[in-house]
Design a protein around this motif. Structure first.
Motif, PDB file in Angstrom:
ATOM      1  N   LYS A 120      69.262  12.448  36.011  1.00 15.40           N
ATOM      2  CA  LYS A 120      69.818  13.238  37.234  1.00 15.40           C
ATOM      3  C   LYS A 120      69.523  13.877  38.045  1.00 15.40           C
ATOM      4  O   LYS A 120      68.663  15.416  37.736  1.00 15.40           O
ATOM      5  CB  LYS A 120      71.188  14.387  36.453  1.00 15.40           C
ATOM      6  N   ALA A 121      68.862  13.736  39.166  1.00 16.93           N
ATOM      7  CA  ALA A 121      67.923  14.317  40.050  1.00 16.93           C
ATOM      8  C   ALA A 121      68.470  15.184  40.765  1.00 16.93           C
ATOM      9  O   ALA A 121      67.584  16.198  41.348  1.00 16.93           O
ATOM     10  CB  ALA A 121      67.170  13.229  40.912  1.00 16.93           C
ATOM     11  N   TRP A 122      69.986  14.896  41.148  1.00 18.46           N
ATOM     12  CA  TRP A 122      70.149  16.009  42.515  1.00 18.46           C
ATOM     13  C   TRP A 122      70.782  17.591  41.327  1.00 18.46           C
ATOM     14  O   TRP A 122      70.151  17.928  40.570  1.00 18.46           O
ATOM     15  CB  TRP A 122      71.949  15.350  41.815  1.00 18.46           C
ATOM     16  N   TRP A 123      71.175  17.926  42.425  1.00 14.22           N
ATOM     17  CA  TRP A 123      71.515  19.625  41.706  1.00 14.22           C
ATOM     18  C   TRP A 123      72.368  20.558  41.344  1.00 14.22           C
ATOM     19  O   TRP A 123      73.378  19.442  40.563  1.00 14.22           O
ATOM     20  CB  TRP A 123      71.387  20.719  43.104  1.00 14.22           C
ATOM     21  N   CYS A 149      71.413  17.381  53.150  1.00 11.79           N
ATOM     22  CA  CYS A 149      72.386  17.887  52.580  1.00 11.79           C
ATOM     23  C   CYS A 149      72.105  17.558  50.651  1.00 11.79           C
ATOM     24  O   CYS A 149      71.731  16.646  50.169  1.00 11.79           O
ATOM     25  CB  CYS A 149      73.492  17.330  52.691  1.00 11.79           C
ATOM     26  N   ASP A 150      71.825  18.742  49.811  1.00  6.62           N
ATOM     27  CA  ASP A 150      71.268  18.169  48.592  1.00  6.62           C
ATOM     28  C   ASP A 150      72.460  18.171  48.269  1.00  6.62           C
ATOM     29  O   ASP A 150      72.490  17.508  46.471  1.00  6.62           O
ATOM     30  CB  ASP A 150      70.918  20.082  48.237  1.00  6.62           C
ATOM     31  N   GLY A 151      74.319  18.508  48.429  1.00  5.33           N
ATOM     32  CA  GLY A 151      75.508  18.078  47.835  1.00  5.33           C
ATOM     33  C   GLY A 151      76.392  18.019  48.424  1.00  5.33           C
ATOM     34  O   GLY A 151      76.355  18.357  49.888  1.00  5.33           O
ATOM     35  N   VAL A 152      77.536  17.964  47.814  1.00  2.39           N
ATOM     36  CA  VAL A 152      78.814  18.088  49.189  1.00  2.39           C
ATOM     37  C   VAL A 152      80.140  18.719  48.415  1.00  2.39           C
ATOM     38  O   VAL A 152      80.271  19.059  47.446  1.00  2.39           O
ATOM     39  CB  VAL A 152      79.330  16.217  49.456  1.00  2.39           C
ATOM     40  N   GLN A 209      72.662  10.431  44.509  1.00  2.00           N
ATOM     41  CA  GLN A 209      71.117  11.353  43.803  1.00  2.00           C
ATOM     42  C   GLN A 209      72.045  12.666  44.616  1.00  2.00           C
ATOM     43  O   GLN A 209      71.429  13.729  45.080  1.00  2.00           O
ATOM     44  CB  GLN A 209      70.436  11.368  44.560  1.00  2.00           C
ATOM     45  N   LEU A 210      73.797  12.797  44.763  1.00  2.53           N
ATOM     46  CA  LEU A 210      74.025  14.261  45.779  1.00  2.53           C
ATOM     47  C   LEU A 210      74.930  14.785  45.172  1.00  2.53           C
ATOM     48  O   LEU A 210      75.560  14.596  43.398  1.00  2.53           O
ATOM     49  CB  LEU A 210      75.106  13.361  46.998  1.00  2.53           C
ATOM     50  N   SER A 211      74.405  16.308  44.771  1.00  2.00           N
ATOM     51  CA  SER A 211      75.809  17.158  44.233  1.00  2.00           C
ATOM     52  C   SER A 211      76.817  17.397  43.879  1.00  2.00           C
ATOM     53  O   SER A 211      76.834  17.561  45.617  1.00  2.00           O
ATOM     54  CB  SER A 211      74.545  18.707  44.142  1.00  2.00           C
ATOM     55  N   ILE A 212      77.631  17.145  43.422  1.00  2.00           N
ATOM     56  CA  ILE A 212      79.000  17.486  43.769  1.00  2.00           C
ATOM     57  C   ILE A 212      80.113  18.057  43.120  1.00  2.00           C
ATOM     58  O   ILE A 212      79.775  18.603  42.142  1.00  2.00           O
ATOM     59  CB  ILE A 212      79.681  16.238  44.170  1.00  2.00           C
ATOM     60  N   GLY A 213      81.037  19.226  43.993  1.00  2.00           N
ATOM     61  CA  GLY A 213      81.633  20.304  42.748  1.00  2.00           C
ATOM     62  C   GLY A 213      83.481  20.182  43.465  1.00  2.00           C
ATOM     63  O   GLY A 213      83.621  19.490  44.207  1.00  2.00           O
ATOM     64  N   ILE A 236      75.176  22.491  50.964  1.00  2.00           N
ATOM     65  CA  ILE A 236      75.970  21.952  49.913  1.00  2.00           C
ATOM     66  C   ILE A 236      76.585  21.374  51.524  1.00  2.00           C
ATOM     67  O   ILE A 236      77.096  22.626  52.342  1.00  2.00           O
ATOM     68  CB  ILE A 236      76.894  22.396  49.363  1.00  2.00           C
ATOM     69  N   CYS A 237      76.890  20.043  51.615  1.00  2.00           N
ATOM     70  CA  CYS A 237      77.989  20.218  53.109  1.00  2.00           C
ATOM     71  C   CYS A 237      79.608  19.799  53.022  1.00  2.00           C
ATOM     72  O   CYS A 237      80.147  18.569  51.895  1.00  2.00           O
ATOM     73  CB  CYS A 237      76.897  18.721  53.979  1.00  2.00           C
ATOM     74  N   TYR A 238      80.486  20.172  53.246  1.00  2.00           N
ATOM     75  CA  TYR A 238      81.366  20.353  53.213  1.00  2.00           C
ATOM     76  C   TYR A 238      82.171  19.274  54.332  1.00  2.00           C
ATOM     77  O   TYR A 238      82.080  18.994  55.549  1.00  2.00           O
ATOM     78  CB  TYR A 238      81.731  21.966  53.904  1.00  2.00           C
ATOM     79  N   PHE A 239      83.352  18.611  53.744  1.00  2.00           N
ATOM     80  CA  PHE A 239      83.873  17.488  54.771  1.00  2.00           C
ATOM     81  C   PHE A 239      85.325  17.529  53.476  1.00  2.00           C
ATOM     82  O   PHE A 239      85.880  17.735  52.028  1.00  2.00           O
ATOM     83  CB  PHE A 239      83.249  16.134  54.418  1.00  2.00           C
ATOM     84  N   SER A 240      86.273  16.955  54.695  1.00  2.00           N
ATOM     85  CA  SER A 240      87.862  17.082  53.545  1.00  2.00           C
ATOM     86  C   SER A 240      87.798  15.803  53.152  1.00  2.00           C
ATOM     87  O   SER A 240      87.903  14.787  54.184  1.00  2.00           O
ATOM     88  CB  SER A 240      88.474  17.295  54.296  1.00  2.00           C
ATOM     89  N   ALA A 241      88.119  15.368  52.035  1.00  2.00           N
ATOM     90  CA  ALA A 241      88.457  13.926  51.428  1.00  2.00           C
ATOM     91  C   ALA A 241      89.976  14.097  50.866  1.00  2.00           C
ATOM     92  O   ALA A 241      89.919  12.712  50.587  1.00  2.00           O
ATOM     93  CB  ALA A 241      87.454  14.150  50.452  1.00  2.00           C
TER      94      ALA A 241
END
Length: 262
Positions: free
Chosen positions: A17-20, A135-138, A174-178, A68-73
């Protein structure tokens, strides 16, 4: 190259798992409006996907920050550059308290499986944009619509399926996600998400629901808008949370940090 070496070369990228993957007590800051203050001594910056220039993201990464990049999903925002891609058929009710006169409004999205042929490609394009901007993640927002008056009768199962899909799509890139808020689904989603972000768990006495992430050695990022840091910071540090205090507009000003001075 022998067969064993070939198999290893193929499988390692798949299973690594290469993401953050942030650990508990990772320091962070959160700014979604205004010119980003790039001087804060924290490990992670959470910033807006659309509004933040690539140059700012590059500057933060050169300084060793995770971005980390914010967007509304889970909502439709009528001011975003891809707003024309959302037909009225996938919109629910207007989000309470998120309609600024006639200029900016948000509607809940109908994220039921029947609409994924429309919504899915839009969210995939946003994830692609996050990847292309560095971005490293979202941080996908509004992914607890089933707990709100959404106008389209979203169910627990609808939300669970959508959130798992988002995590899978992020990881494909390969994006981390919270996991943003959505406290009641944590037991079923802690394995799919890399960290959690919650608003006001101390204010509403809900922080214990986030402990599955800590128990899985995954960071929990908390933002409080009210209350005294003298009250919630000792509790936060004991629970191994990464807690900040900010204003509702998240403009980067008048912030306080439980873990570090920035």
């Amino acid at each position: 190259m022998n067969l064993l070496t070939l198999i290893v070369c193929v499988l390692i990228p798949i299973y690594t798992k290469a993401w953050w993957h942030p650990k508990p007590l990772t320091t962070w800051t959160w700014q979604l409006q205004g010119t980003i203050d790039t001087t804060k001594n924290v490990q992670m910056y959470d910033i807006d996907l659309f509004d933040t220039p690539i140059a700012t993201i590059s500057k933060l990464k050169q300084a060793g920050r995770t971005v980390i990049c914010y967007f509304s999903a889970g909502s439709f925002e009528n001011w975003r550059p891809d707003a024309s891609k959302f037909p009225k058929s996938v919109l629910g009710s207007v989000m309470e308290d998120w309609c600024d006169s006639s200029t900016q409004c948000e509607w809940w999205l109908n994220i039921k499986q029947a609409n994924m042929a429309i919504i899915g490609p839009i969210m995939q394009a946003r994830l692609d944009l996050a990847k292309s901007k560095g971005c490293d993640g979202v941080e996908p927002d509004n992914i607890d619509g089933y707990t709100n008056e959404n106008g389209v009768k979203l169910t627990y199962a609808d939300q669970l399926a959508y959130n798992k899909w988002l995590a899978q799509e992020a990881h494909k890139r390969q994006l981390s996600i919270g996991l943003k808020n959505d406290l009641d689904q944590i037991p079923e989603l802690v394995g799919s998400f890399d960290w959690a972000l919650n608003e006001q768990c101390f204010q509403y006495n809900e922080c214990n629901k986030l402990l599955p992430f800590i128990n899985a050695d995954k960071a929990v990022f908390i933002c409080e808008y009210k209350g005294s840091t003298n009250t919630f910071c000792p509790k936060s540090n004991q629970m191994k949370f990464s807690t900040i205090k900010a204003t509702l507009d998240l403009n980067g000003k008048n912030m306080a940090y439980c873990l570090t001075t920035v």
